[in-house]
Write a protein that holds these residues in place. Structure first.
Motif, PDB file in Angstrom:
ATOM      1  N   PHE A 254       0.463  -1.131  -7.719  1.00 20.28           N
ATOM      2  CA  PHE A 254       0.365  -0.028  -6.762  1.00 20.28           C
ATOM      3  C   PHE A 254       1.182   1.180  -7.203  1.00 20.28           C
ATOM      4  O   PHE A 254       0.742   2.319  -7.046  1.00 20.28           O
ATOM      5  CB  PHE A 254       0.844  -0.478  -5.379  1.00 20.28           C
ATOM      6  CG  PHE A 254      -0.084  -1.427  -4.689  1.00 20.28           C
ATOM      7  CD1 PHE A 254      -0.964  -0.984  -3.720  1.00 20.28           C
ATOM      8  CD2 PHE A 254      -0.081  -2.781  -4.994  1.00 20.28           C
ATOM      9  CE1 PHE A 254      -1.824  -1.848  -3.069  1.00 20.28           C
ATOM     10  CE2 PHE A 254      -0.932  -3.670  -4.356  1.00 20.28           C
ATOM     11  CZ  PHE A 254      -1.806  -3.203  -3.390  1.00 20.28           C
TER      12      PHE A 254
ATOM     13  N   GLY B  89       0.797  -1.226   0.000  1.00 22.19           N
ATOM     14  CA  GLY B  89       0.000   0.000   0.000  1.00 22.19           C
ATOM     15  C   GLY B  89       0.823   1.266   0.000  1.00 22.19           C
ATOM     16  O   GLY B  89       0.447   2.265  -0.617  1.00 22.19           O
TER      17      GLY B  89
ATOM     18  N   GLU C  24      -4.948  -6.729  -2.641  1.00 21.50           N
ATOM     19  CA  GLU C  24      -3.710  -7.490  -2.822  1.00 21.50           C
ATOM     20  C   GLU C  24      -3.902  -8.703  -3.719  1.00 21.50           C
ATOM     21  O   GLU C  24      -2.935  -9.220  -4.282  1.00 21.50           O
ATOM     22  CB  GLU C  24      -3.138  -7.894  -1.468  1.00 21.50           C
ATOM     23  CG  GLU C  24      -2.709  -6.700  -0.629  1.00 21.50           C
ATOM     24  CD  GLU C  24      -1.448  -6.954   0.164  1.00 21.50           C
ATOM     25  OE1 GLU C  24      -1.115  -8.132   0.382  1.00 21.50           O
ATOM     26  OE2 GLU C  24      -0.801  -5.956   0.549  1.00 21.50           O
TER      27      GLU C  24
ATOM     28  N   VAL D 197      -8.217  -4.753   2.127  1.00 26.72           N
ATOM     29  CA  VAL D 197      -6.805  -5.014   1.796  1.00 26.72           C
ATOM     30  C   VAL D 197      -6.645  -6.345   1.061  1.00 26.72           C
ATOM     31  O   VAL D 197      -5.970  -6.392   0.019  1.00 26.72           O
ATOM     32  CB  VAL D 197      -5.921  -4.958   3.052  1.00 26.72           C
ATOM     33  CG1 VAL D 197      -4.529  -5.516   2.751  1.00 26.72           C
ATOM     34  CG2 VAL D 197      -5.810  -3.526   3.553  1.00 26.72           C
TER      35      VAL D 197
ATOM     36  N   HIS E 189      -3.790   1.147   0.860  1.00 28.62           N
ATOM     37  CA  HIS E 189      -4.318   0.252  -0.175  1.00 28.62           C
ATOM     38  C   HIS E 189      -5.577   0.832  -0.834  1.00 28.62           C
ATOM     39  O   HIS E 189      -5.869   0.532  -1.997  1.00 28.62           O
ATOM     40  CB  HIS E 189      -4.696  -1.105   0.421  1.00 28.62           C
ATOM     41  CG  HIS E 189      -3.548  -2.016   0.674  1.00 28.62           C
ATOM     42  ND1 HIS E 189      -2.623  -1.789   1.661  1.00 28.62           N
ATOM     43  CD2 HIS E 189      -3.178  -3.186   0.069  1.00 28.62           C
ATOM     44  CE1 HIS E 189      -1.729  -2.766   1.660  1.00 28.62           C
ATOM     45  NE2 HIS E 189      -2.041  -3.622   0.720  1.00 28.62           N
TER      46      HIS E 189
END
Length: 276
Positions: A259, A12, A156, A152, A192
């Protein structure tokens, strides 16, 4: 002299690093992700502090005089102890900054009703760090929190556009707004969450501002370096970027690019054997 360190428990913090490197491209940076021990949000204060301090010390060893905790959980559970206990013991000039204060000290710019919502991990919500910091600057502002434990993992696992993401985003936004009909600003208090921003905005009522931390932290860092010439003078300026992870490098590279927005090259650093 050395680079600026950027630390996060996982991926994040790369959303913050992306904004920092865009705002201040001239500096050298090292990003360190403790991906092998993620998540931090469900761990105790003591564990988060030890994990964070270990990674910060690694960044210090790599020459960083300034480290940014681009992680809300680490900022909430470890930053104050590091600043008050560990840094004063050092004989050299080092500092560690977090992501909570830059957001909370300007939150009054985003709200008219003085009702602010927080969407965060369970660890950040339970720490009440945002509530305490906002009230420190603006005691008149009422703060409402909602923990979003599924967000999260969805990010992910690259499930940002899935039906599951839409379900859990709507669920937690509804729960937050049920606490007060006057909320007109909501902080995404996890790095995130910007990757869920299109879905968040879809379910957030018009008139409610959604606040991401990246650009705020970047501007705050620029201001810090302007005001602290003694630290700024120790930061090298070659535009270099390095990435370290405690996880498998190939896994990190694949997810980190989502990210950070660009391909990354990374090296592995094993810390897991040092703390039980």
């Amino acid at each position: 002299m050395g680079p600026i360190g950027i630390f996060d428990s996982g991926y994040g913090g790369l959303t913050v690093f992306k904004e920092i490197s865009h705002t201040l491209p001239q500096y050298d940076y090292i990003y360190f992700g403790d991906n092998a021990r993620v998540p931090y949000g469900t761990r105790s204060y003591d564990t988060v502090y030890h994990y964070t301090m270990e990674c910060v010390n690694h960044l210090f060893d790599l020459g960083c005089h300034l480290v940014i905790l681009a992680c809300n959980t680490a900022s909430a559970k470890a930053l104050r102890t590091i600043q008050q206990k560990d840094l004063p013991k050092r004989t050299d000039l080092r500092n560690v900054l977090g992501v909570i204060r830059p957001t909370t000290e300007i939150i009054d710019r985003f709200t008219i009703s003085n009702h602010v919502g927080i969407l965060a991990t369970s660890g950040t919500v339970n720490s009440a760090s945002y509530v305490l910091e906002i009230h420190k600057f603006f005691p008149q502002i009422k703060v409402y929190q909602e923990a979003c434990p599924m967000w999260v993992p969805l990010v992910e696992n690259n499930e940002m556009d899935s039906p599951g993401a839409r379900y859990f985003v709507k669920q937690h936004i509804d729960r937050l707004l049920q606490q007060s009909t006057e909320i007109d600003a909501v902080i995404l208090a996890c790095t995130h969450y910007p990757l869920l921003l299109p879905t968040i905005k879809e379910f957030m009522p018009k008139g409610v501002q959604v606040i991401s931390q990246g650009s705020i932290v970047a501007k705050s860092l620029a201001d810090y370096l302007y005001r602290h010439k003694e630290i700024e003078a120790l930061c090298t300026k070659n535009g270099a970027r390095q990435f370290f992870t405690t996880e498998n490098v190939e896994n990190f590279k694949e997810k980190a690019s989502i990210f950070y927005g660009l391909p990354v090259e990374a090296a592995q650093f094993d810390l897991t054997h040092k703390i039980p």
